[in-house]
Scaffold this active site. Sequence first.
Site, mmCIF file in Angstrom:
data_model
loop_
_atom_site.group_PDB
_atom_site.id
_atom_site.type_symbol
_atom_site.label_atom_id
_atom_site.label_comp_id
_atom_site.label_asym_id
_atom_site.label_seq_id
_atom_site.Cartn_x
_atom_site.Cartn_y
_atom_site.Cartn_z
ATOM 1 N N ASP A 49 0.887 -1.169 0.000
ATOM 2 C CA ASP A 49 0.000 0.000 0.000
ATOM 3 C C ASP A 49 0.920 1.214 0.000
ATOM 4 O O ASP A 49 1.437 1.595 1.054
ATOM 5 C CB ASP A 49 -0.891 -0.025 1.241
ATOM 6 C CG ASP A 49 -1.876 1.132 1.249
ATOM 7 O OD1 ASP A 49 -2.302 1.571 0.164
ATOM 8 O OD2 ASP A 49 -2.218 1.608 2.358
ATOM 9 N N GLU A 98 -1.107 -1.132 -4.956
ATOM 10 C CA GLU A 98 -2.357 -0.402 -5.184
ATOM 11 C C GLU A 98 -2.183 0.551 -6.359
ATOM 12 O O GLU A 98 -1.202 1.291 -6.452
ATOM 13 C CB GLU A 98 -2.770 0.383 -3.936
ATOM 14 C CG GLU A 98 -4.131 1.029 -4.116
ATOM 15 C CD GLU A 98 -4.614 1.737 -2.869
ATOM 16 O OE1 GLU A 98 -4.787 1.066 -1.840
ATOM 17 O OE2 GLU A 98 -4.809 2.970 -2.926
ATOM 18 N N ASP A 123 -2.722 1.071 6.890
ATOM 19 C CA ASP A 123 -1.884 0.805 5.708
ATOM 20 C C ASP A 123 -1.383 -0.635 5.702
ATOM 21 O O ASP A 123 -1.236 -1.247 4.641
ATOM 22 C CB ASP A 123 -0.673 1.756 5.692
ATOM 23 C CG ASP A 123 -1.070 3.178 5.971
ATOM 24 O OD1 ASP A 123 -1.206 3.952 5.028
ATOM 25 O OD2 ASP A 123 -1.270 3.509 7.154
#
Lengths: 188, 188
Positions: free
Chosen positions: A7, A68, A141
């Site tokens: 992330d 991501e 996260d």
Amino acid sequence: MRVLGVDPGLTRCGVGVVEGVPGRPLTMLGVGVVRTPPDAELGDRLVAVEQGIEQWLDEHRPEFVAVERVFSQHNVRTVMGTAQASAVAMLCAARRGIPVALHTPSEVKAAVTGTGRADKAQVGAMVTRLLRLAAPPRPADAADALALAICHIWRAPAQNRLQQAVARSRPRQAVAPHTAHATKGRTT
Amino acid sequence: MRVLGVDPGLTRCGVGVVEGVPGRPLTMLGVGVVRTPPDAELGDRLVAVEQGIEQWLDEHRPEFVAVERVFSQHNVRTVMGTAQASAVAMLCAARRGIPVALHTPSEVKAAVTGTGRADKAQVGAMVTRLLRLAAPPRPADAADALALAICHIWRAPAQNRLQQAVARSRPRQAVAPHTAHATKGRTT
């Protein structure tokens, strides 16, 4: 299949390693956050992110890296740092020949919660349940990185079939930089 | 002062090396473009940009790297690639301990043409004149990279004084990634 989920972020870059195959219980091998100080020089922060990602790749030897996908319609102040941190993660994986997959936040949420509009708490709760953890990973996260890895394990069979079909129709070439040079007095 | 200017991009990353000091004629040492194929995997393209930038750093040993500051209000389709290519350029420089400076497009245009709203042709014409070239460098990304290097040479004295003042007030630390780890069963 062992997947490192990332992330991306400059201040907090979530990382999580999950092993498993679709339809079987999943195993978390590690989760954490690579942090860099907000007041450091940008270049030095990118070097620190690189070092952190390299440590995770060294330690866990993932077969895939799932990052991501960054959209620019997000918060303008943070999106540049996110794009830059994701570039470093993709670079580290591709340098080692590890395939990189990008998943949108909605794809990840839909994969782990059944809805693309799930909130952070729902994602954290499902990650906790799917990986049989004692408590939701913190910060968010870290949980998001695990959700990315889970999403990739579950979606990969379809994605891989697609990539294979594309590869059959168009042989993939190694990418070398094409550099045009010119020295003083000549222009390209 | 020897400066590598980088106009970041994935398809075309402009690079140009200029040597000089404010108030004296400038010398172009090299100009070119690092290209990567638009149909390659993103990770592979970033690796190719890295290899290209490394070649330029190896060949010219610049003391400073000047990179165009990316804003997200630009074209949404291209801004992510630009941010990612700029991250790779900054990473390559910072890894070698070369200071990285970011300049906005208006700063660069104002430095070389006198107005922050100059068009590509004006920038190309001024770069050609300032570096005493036979013709404007092509493509425009190459000219923009030279303009970035020139801008840095002319603006650096003021920027360096500022950085030195900041450094005096707050000792700069080496940035190491702070990684929180957790293994299965424990959460951070």
